[in-house]
Design an enzyme around this catalytic site. Structure first.
Site, PDB file in Angstrom:
ATOM      1  N   THR A  12      44.746  -6.001  67.434  1.00 44.03           N
ATOM      2  CA  THR A  12      45.423  -7.026  66.638  1.00 44.03           C
ATOM      3  C   THR A  12      45.843  -6.541  65.256  1.00 44.03           C
ATOM      4  OG1 THR A  12      43.295  -7.869  65.844  1.00 44.03           O
ATOM      5  CG2 THR A  12      44.209  -8.883  67.839  1.00 44.03           C
ATOM      6  N   CYS A 130      48.107  10.403  58.619  1.00 44.30           N
ATOM      7  CA  CYS A 130      49.541  10.210  58.799  1.00 44.30           C
ATOM      8  C   CYS A 130      50.374  11.150  57.935  1.00 44.30           C
ATOM      9  CB  CYS A 130      49.914   8.758  58.509  1.00 44.30           C
ATOM     10  SG  CYS A 130      49.322   8.119  56.928  1.00 44.30           S
ATOM     11  N   LYS A 231      43.025  16.021  52.450  1.00 46.55           N
ATOM     12  CA  LYS A 231      43.267  15.868  53.888  1.00 46.55           C
ATOM     13  C   LYS A 231      44.412  16.769  54.343  1.00 46.55           C
ATOM     14  CE  LYS A 231      41.768  11.028  54.163  1.00 46.55           C
ATOM     15  NZ  LYS A 231      42.246   9.624  54.268  1.00 46.55           N
ATOM     16  N   HIS A 260      56.611   8.012  55.732  1.00 47.98           N
ATOM     17  CA  HIS A 260      56.258   9.022  54.742  1.00 47.98           C
ATOM     18  C   HIS A 260      57.300  10.144  54.747  1.00 47.98           C
ATOM     19  CE1 HIS A 260      52.621   6.963  54.210  1.00 47.98           C
ATOM     20  NE2 HIS A 260      51.770   7.753  54.812  1.00 47.98           N
TER      21      HIS A 260
END
Length: 353
Positions: A12, A130, A231, A260
């Protein structure tokens, strides 16, 4: 042979909703699909593959009979529940940051290191951040040819990377400032206008994002780098199998809702040929090359949002660096940057059944 059973945990949420769209449009390799969320969302009906499916509450029992469980949930939820799914016999494919740097959990991008998904001692496979995903498919293709040695990266990250709160904050600020004449003409106008209107500020981002850019993403870490910047370094090293790769990253939030972008300076072990690099990128799975400088053709977030590939443009020989390329990449951070890569990893596992 029966098709494997899939559970989508976090169905959801923002990424979960994109996942359901992806599952409805990609080749159907799944038998039953369970949709799982928190107890407060249990009982909702969502549509996947043209069918209505009732959302089930997240409990240990929900993983019984599940072959693959995809987790599109916060780190702390994955940290608790992905091992439980694995204990029940499912392969957990996790989209959070909970396991990315665990040496016993492979960090996988199917176009780059698909074989790593086969070695999963904990029964868990991790999906990269991401921002890393927005560039790593293109970098993987170039690394295979010339041997990557160094990266200098500046990211331009969308508000949705900070979740729904980031989107809401940007939209509320933009609405206020768009209605305020003269904002930005003098120092302090933006902050004052937002404060006077009671617009959210400082909740998702440390400075106003509308009509602005913010050189900060994530939390403060060693050396005054942010977690997002580290990251990019640590995940690139792990995915490419280059533990000594030199990486310098600066992550910036920009007033874009989704997608991005990154400016990449990549140095290799030998001189690179721009024309050959473009041909490699044009042929690379998961990459779209849009690069016609004479006609000012290059990817932007507005063009890329809602699409699956990594888009690359502005490919050129780095001035004064014959062993380096400069280029610009864009990738939808909710699709390839999150849901799509998770789905692709899950499909690799499904092929084992």
């Amino acid at each position: 042979m029966s098709q494997p059973t899939l559970a989508v945990v976090g169905a959801t949420g923002a990424v979960g909703s994109v996942m359901l769209d992806i599952l409805s449009t990609r080749p159907d390799v799944w038998g039953d699909i369970k949709l799982v969320a928190s107890a407060r969302s249990a009982g909702k009906v969502l549509r996947v593959r043209g069918e209505d499916v009732v959302v089930e509450a997240l409990t240990p029992e929900v993983f019984e009979g599940v072959d693959v469980a995809m987790f599109d949930v916060p780190d702390e939820v994955s940290a608790q529940w992905a091992p439980i799914a694995a204990e029940h016999g499912a392969v957990a494919v996790d989209n959070s940051g909970a396991f990315r740097m665990d040496p016993d959990v492979p960090l996988v991008v199917p176009e780059v290191n698909a074989a790593a998904a086969l070695d999963r001692p904990r029964g868990i496979i991790s999906n990269p951040n991401c921002t890393t995903l927005s560039m790593i498919v293109a970098l993987g293709a170039l690394h295979d040819r010339w041997g990557l040695e160094e990266l200098v990266v500046a990211s331009y990250q969308a508000a949705s990377g900070a979740g729904q709160q980031g989107i809401d904050e940007l939209r509320a600020q933009a609405a206020v400032l768009a209605a305020t004449a003269g904002v930005g003409e003098q120092t302090g106008d933006v902050r004052k206008a937002l404060a006077d209107a009671g617009a959210p500020m400082g909740e998702a981002f440390p400075a106003p994002l509308a009509f602005n850019v913010v050189p900060w993403a994530g939390s403060l870490k060693d050396g005054d780098y942010t977690s997002e910047e580290l990251k990019v370094r640590n995940e690139s090293r792990k995915i490419l199998g280059l533990p000594d790769l030199r990486v310098s990253a600066t992550c910036v939030r920009v007033p874009v809702v989704t997608t991005h972008a990154l400016a990449v300076h990549a140095r290799f072990s030998e001189p690179v040929d721009v024309a050959q690099a473009k041909e490699l990128l044009r042929a690379a799975p998961g990459v779209e090359l849009l690069d016609d400088p004479a006609d000012k053709q290059f990817p932007t977030p507005a063009d890329v949002v809602g699409t699956d590939p990594t888009w690359v443009g502005r490919v050129r020989q780095a001035v004064d660096f014959p062993d380096a390329l400069d280029f610009f990449v864009c990738g939808d951070n909710l699709r390839k940057g999150a849901a799509l890569n998770t789905a692709q990893i899950a499909e690799l596992v499904a092929a084992e059944f």
